[in-house]
Design an enzyme around this catalytic site. Structure first.
Site, PDB file in Angstrom:
ATOM      1  N   PRO A 115       0.446   7.214  -5.702  1.00 41.08           N
ATOM      2  CA  PRO A 115       0.953   5.856  -5.920  1.00 41.08           C
ATOM      3  C   PRO A 115       2.433   5.715  -5.574  1.00 41.08           C
ATOM      4  O   PRO A 115       2.960   4.606  -5.530  1.00 41.08           O
ATOM      5  CB  PRO A 115       0.699   5.590  -7.409  1.00 41.08           C
ATOM      6  CG  PRO A 115       0.281   6.874  -8.013  1.00 41.08           C
ATOM      7  CD  PRO A 115      -0.076   7.838  -6.923  1.00 41.08           C
ATOM      8  N   GLU A 142      -1.962  15.018 -13.619  1.00 43.88           N
ATOM      9  CA  GLU A 142      -0.828  14.108 -13.796  1.00 43.88           C
ATOM     10  C   GLU A 142       0.057  14.067 -12.560  1.00 43.88           C
ATOM     11  O   GLU A 142       0.834  13.152 -12.357  1.00 43.88           O
ATOM     12  CB  GLU A 142       0.022  14.546 -15.001  1.00 43.88           C
ATOM     13  CG  GLU A 142      -0.696  14.429 -16.318  1.00 43.88           C
ATOM     14  CD  GLU A 142      -1.148  12.996 -16.615  1.00 43.88           C
ATOM     15  OE1 GLU A 142      -0.281  12.125 -16.680  1.00 43.88           O
ATOM     16  OE2 GLU A 142      -2.362  12.787 -16.753  1.00 43.88           O
ATOM     17  N   ARG A 180     -12.511   3.110  12.102  1.00 42.69           N
ATOM     18  CA  ARG A 180     -13.052   1.924  12.767  1.00 42.69           C
ATOM     19  C   ARG A 180     -12.125   1.389  13.867  1.00 42.69           C
ATOM     20  O   ARG A 180     -12.520   0.529  14.645  1.00 42.69           O
ATOM     21  CB  ARG A 180     -13.415   0.843  11.757  1.00 42.69           C
ATOM     22  CG  ARG A 180     -12.262   0.300  10.974  1.00 42.69           C
ATOM     23  CD  ARG A 180     -12.756  -0.589   9.837  1.00 42.69           C
ATOM     24  NE  ARG A 180     -13.419  -1.796  10.300  1.00 42.69           N
ATOM     25  CZ  ARG A 180     -12.800  -2.792  10.927  1.00 42.69           C
ATOM     26  NH1 ARG A 180     -11.512  -2.716  11.160  1.00 42.69           N
ATOM     27  NH2 ARG A 180     -13.477  -3.859  11.311  1.00 42.69           N
ATOM     28  N   ASP A 195      -9.971  -8.693  13.427  1.00 45.57           N
ATOM     29  CA  ASP A 195      -9.949  -8.420  11.991  1.00 45.57           C
ATOM     30  C   ASP A 195      -8.846  -9.170  11.280  1.00 45.57           C
ATOM     31  O   ASP A 195      -7.777  -9.360  11.836  1.00 45.57           O
ATOM     32  CB  ASP A 195      -9.603  -6.942  11.726  1.00 45.57           C
ATOM     33  CG  ASP A 195     -10.766  -6.049  11.974  1.00 45.57           C
ATOM     34  OD1 ASP A 195     -11.877  -6.546  12.049  1.00 45.57           O
ATOM     35  OD2 ASP A 195     -10.525  -4.829  12.079  1.00 45.57           O
TER      36      ASP A 195
HETATM   37  N1  ADE Z   1      -3.592   8.414  -6.483  1.00 46.62           N
HETATM   38  C1  ADE Z   1      -3.604   7.742  -7.647  1.00 46.62           C
HETATM   39  N2  ADE Z   1      -3.357   6.447  -7.463  1.00 46.62           N
HETATM   40  C2  ADE Z   1      -3.175   6.273  -6.119  1.00 46.62           C
HETATM   41  C3  ADE Z   1      -2.868   5.156  -5.306  1.00 46.62           C
HETATM   42  N3  ADE Z   1      -2.686   3.940  -5.794  1.00 46.62           N
HETATM   43  N4  ADE Z   1      -2.769   5.361  -3.980  1.00 46.62           N
HETATM   44  C4  ADE Z   1      -2.919   6.604  -3.454  1.00 46.62           C
HETATM   45  N5  ADE Z   1      -3.201   7.677  -4.190  1.00 46.62           N
HETATM   46  C5  ADE Z   1      -3.326   7.527  -5.504  1.00 46.62           C
END
Ligand code: ADE
Length: 273
Positions: A115, A142, A180, A195
């Site tokens: 994230p 974590e 794709r 697209d």
């Molecule tokens: N791992 C956990 N959450 C994630 C996300 N939003 N994007 C990529 N990998 C992740």
């Protein structure tokens, strides 16, 4: 194109990869997805891949040794140590802060799904589709030991501002979006061109038979056979949709004079209503 996926949950991948378009792409040799279990690169009795964080706190952290060993073995890289950090630089093709526009095609991106990464979009899918081979490293627990991020990973990608339990679904999303775009993967060779997002605009609405369903008619123009008019209608629908649903995209989209005039008309109409 070759995808090398590193994960602690390899069983997640086959059900999706062995369905529909990706299955056909694999069978035709257009993509090859190899899924590697990081646990296979542990050497202790319990096949340990995680440990408690230094400094305390909750959760577990993915250990560096099996991740380094797995990726180095599969890519045929010599072990990276502090004595040969120069080679770390050599395998780095991109970092979160600086993404080169021309990527050395002989170097393989090692992408951590997290994230904290740059947020995935169609432009990044296009950029990655230019590589013959990419590595996708799925985080779990974590987090991962920071030395993996610092000395092995070359890029970090997030699929959005929310936190999942791991990088496996994000890895599948990258594979799908990239595959794709590759020549011949979609049945229709122009399939990816219109697209949503490909042109910086949302895609126009689609209709198929029957021409009338429960009293709701498909637009006459689509049944008219007049291709110039259909093109114009589709372009205007794309602009209208983007204006209504994602006005932020209009700032970056490539717009013609005609497009701008059409958008002006919509704005005036909106003010008057
Ligand atoms: N791992 C956990 N959450 C994630 C996300 N939003 N994007 C990529 N990998 C992740």
């Amino acid at each position: 194109m070759q995808f090398e996926v590193f994960t602690l949950l390899p069983e997640i991948f086959p059900p999706y990869l062995e369905s529909s378009i990706l299955k056909r792409a694999s069978e035709r040799g257009l993509i090859n997805v190899r899924v590697h279990n990081i646990r296979d690169y542990t050497h202790d009795k319990h096949h340990t891949t995680d440990d408690t964080p230094y400094g305390g706190g909750g959760g577990m952290v993915m250990k560096p040794e099996p991740v380094f060993e797995a990726i180095e073995t599969v890519l045929g890289l010599s072990s990276l140590t502090t004595e040969n950090t120069e080679s770390t630089e050599k395998i780095k093709t991109a970092s979160v802060d600086s993404v080169p526009s021309v990527v050395n095609s002989s170097s393989i991106p090692i992408i951590l799904l997290t994230p904290q990464g740059r947020v995935f979009d169609q432009r990044i899918a296009q950029e990655l589709s230019q590589h013959p081979r990419i590595v996708l490293l799925c985080g779990r627990y974590e987090g991962i030991d920071e030395r993996i991020r610092e000395h092995l990973v070359t890029d970090e990608i997030s699929i959005g501002d929310y936190v999942l339990t791991g990088g496996e679904l994000p890895a599948l999303i990258l594979i799908d979006a990239i595959a794709r775009l590759l020549p011949e993967v979609l049945g229709d060779p122009t399939g990816a061109q219109d697209d949503s997002h490909a042109m910086g605009l949302l895609e126009y609405p689609h209709y198929t038979r029957p021409p009338e369903f429960r009293g709701w008619k498909a637009p006459d123009i689509l049944l008219s056979g007049d291709h110039a008019k259909i093109e114009k209608w589709r372009r205007e629908q794309s602009l209208l949709r983007t204006f209504n649903k994602r006005p932020d995209m209009l700032e970056k989209a490539e717009l013609t004079k005609k497009d701008l005039k059409f958008l002006e008309g919509i704005k005036v109409e909106k003010l008057e209503s």
